[in-house]
Design a protein around this motif. Structure first.
Motif, PDB file in Angstrom:
ATOM      1  N   THR A 116       0.552  -0.358  -6.105  1.00  0.00           N
ATOM      2  CA  THR A 116       0.110  -1.021  -4.880  1.00  0.00           C
ATOM      3  C   THR A 116      -0.738  -2.234  -5.251  1.00  0.00           C
ATOM      4  OG1 THR A 116      -1.844   0.398  -4.719  1.00  0.00           O
ATOM      5  CG2 THR A 116       0.137   1.111  -3.551  1.00  0.00           C
ATOM      6  N   GLU A 152       8.240   1.590   0.279  1.00  0.00           N
ATOM      7  CA  GLU A 152       7.987   2.457  -0.877  1.00  0.00           C
ATOM      8  C   GLU A 152       9.223   3.187  -1.391  1.00  0.00           C
ATOM      9  OE1 GLU A 152       4.750   5.786  -2.417  1.00  0.00           O
ATOM     10  OE2 GLU A 152       4.768   5.168  -0.317  1.00  0.00           O
ATOM     11  N   SER A 166      -2.550  -4.891  -2.706  1.00  0.00           N
ATOM     12  CA  SER A 166      -2.815  -5.507  -1.404  1.00  0.00           C
ATOM     13  C   SER A 166      -3.295  -6.949  -1.524  1.00  0.00           C
ATOM     14  CB  SER A 166      -3.853  -4.682  -0.631  1.00  0.00           C
ATOM     15  OG  SER A 166      -5.061  -4.585  -1.371  1.00  0.00           O
ATOM     16  N   LYS A 188       0.845  -1.186   0.000  1.00  0.00           N
ATOM     17  CA  LYS A 188       0.000   0.000   0.000  1.00  0.00           C
ATOM     18  C   LYS A 188       0.877   1.231   0.000  1.00  0.00           C
ATOM     19  CE  LYS A 188      -0.425   0.104   5.053  1.00  0.00           C
ATOM     20  NZ  LYS A 188      -1.367   0.138   6.206  1.00  0.00           N
ATOM     21  N   ASP A 189       0.291   2.392  -0.314  1.00  0.00           N
ATOM     22  CA  ASP A 189       1.032   3.644  -0.276  1.00  0.00           C
ATOM     23  C   ASP A 189       1.545   3.907   1.137  1.00  0.00           C
ATOM     24  OD1 ASP A 189       0.730   4.274  -2.932  1.00  0.00           O
ATOM     25  OD2 ASP A 189      -1.153   5.344  -2.630  1.00  0.00           O
TER      26      ASP A 189
END
Length: 412
Positions: free
Chosen positions: A305, A277, A307, A271-272
């Motif tokens: 992303t 990241e 998930s 995820k962000d």
């Protein structure tokens, strides 16, 4: 000792006391703020020719004695940039130090407050600079990019030592079972499960050669796709690491003839704002620098992303999944070689390019082969070492061959 070497030495000495793990941004700040140690904030030449030493290499302003090591200040005209890009001139108070080392200590004292807590533990130079800019350290709109250029120009990442507290720990694995088994990878001009293991092995070798810890969490005996994934996650979660890295190759381009362009590369995170990241961004950028298209580059910061991906969802450490390139794209395969791919990934993970260090010889950096017409049929010989004992020469030849290099012994 030159200015950069001296300043870097003090940064490396005192940074661990303040949980600061990356050094190159601070050295770059000093180069930029002090004009490599000759600005008025460092030494002010008076009208009578005498010098007032101020030793402020980092533009540290006097703020209620935030630097305990500094008990004096001086006033100096300075420029501040407004959000619209215009500038304003002001006179402000700056910390005065007794030495370069005191200035470095003062910098860490100055930033050792809650507002700058996001600098602690950061290992990526750009992330450090983005954080300190957002925290209000500087007003220049181009502050981060200017300093990144300084880091690159002076090769400052070499001071981001991997010794001691800066060592990183990784889980690295190749996705899928080996070729020919159930749940093996994609097949095209090349085979995914062959090449992701080639890349994985090189990444692990390079990381270990740089002093990092790298665990191989590849699974070679899964009974099904879900079993492979489950076993990979179990291997990863058995270790406490900084990052989990899953290496894959893509398929679906169906470009058998070659259209003159690559289908390219992509990197996924869970995820962000995941801790993986910044590393993922650097990995995809480094692979892109090899010539591969970064897929769907309209996506925020070139990182996707996902998930739903099992490994990203279930590993306890921050994780990324790398799709190196397409096995069924003729242009991708023509550009690809596993050593260059591994080297790009290692740079993305560490911020440093791996340099081969071969015992008995000089450092030899792995670069792309020169296939220009004038060199097509040329043969270049590189001597690695000279040994008085044949057994030592034979041991080196074996070491080179084990690493994938051709080697012969020539008696002088």
């Amino acid at each position: 000792m030159g200015f950069i070497e001296e300043f870097a030495g003090y940064v490396q000495k005192h940074a661990p006391d303040y949980e600061i793990k990356v050094h190159s941004p601070i050295i770059a700040q000093a180069i930029l703020e002090s004009a490599k140690g000759i600005s008025d904030k460092v030494m002010k030449v008076r009208s009578d020719g005498t010098v007032e030493w101020r030793h402020n290499y980092l533009g540290l302003k006097w703020r209620n004695n935030r630097c305990a090591i500094s008990n004096e200040y001086f006033e100096e005209k300075t420029s501040e940039q407004n959000p619209d890009g215009s500038y304003r001139q002001i006179v402000d108070r700056f910390c005065k130090f007794n030495s370069m080392e005191d200035c470095v200590i003062g910098y860490f004292q100055w930033t050792n407050i809650a507002r700058y807590s996001n600098l602690k533990g950061v290992t990526d130079p750009r992330t450090y600079l983005e954080n300190i800019k957002a925290d209000g350290y500087a007003t220049s709109i181009d502050y981060v990019e200017n300093l990144m250029r300084v880091i690159e120009s002076y090769n400052l990442t070499k001071y981001d030592s991997v010794k001691g507290e800066n060592k990183m720990v990784f889980n690295i694995h190749a996705g899928h079972n080996p070729d020919g088994m159930v749940a093996c990878g994609a097949i095209g001009f090349i085979k995914e499960s062959t090449e992701n293991r080639n890349v994985k092995n090189e990444v692990i070798r390079m990381l270990r050669g740089m002093g990092h810890t790298a665990y191989d969490c590849t699974v070679d005996n899964g009974t099904s796709k879900s079993n492979v994934l489950k076993n990979i996650v179990a291997k990863c979660n058995a270790h406490t690491v900084d990052l989990d890295v899953s290496i894959h190759f893509n398929a679906g381009a169906k470009d058998g003839a070659g259209n003159g362009k690559t289908t390219g590369t992509e990197v996924f995170i869970y995820k962000d704002n995941n801790k993986a990241e910044p590393y993922a961004k650097r990995v995809v950028g480094a692979i892109g620098d090899l010539g591969f298209k970064i897929r769907d580059d309209a996506i925020k910061d070139d990182v996707k992303t996902a998930s739903y991906l099992y490994v990203l969802k279930n590993t306890k450490a921050p994780a990324m999944l790398i799709e190196c390139c397409f096995v069924d794209d003729k242009d991708d395969v023509a550009l690809y070689d596993f050593r260059s791919m591994a080297r790009a990934i290692v740079y993305g993970l560490t911020g440093q390019y791996y340099n081969e260090v071969v015992e008995g010889g000089a450092d030899a950096e792995i670069d792309k082969e020169d296939n220009s017409p004038e060199n097509k049929d040329a043969l270049y010989r590189v001597q690695v070492g000279a040994y008085s004992k044949k057994t030592n020469a034979e041991a080196m030849m074996k070491k080179l061959k084990d690493a994938g290099f051709d080697a012969v012994i020539v008696k002088a």
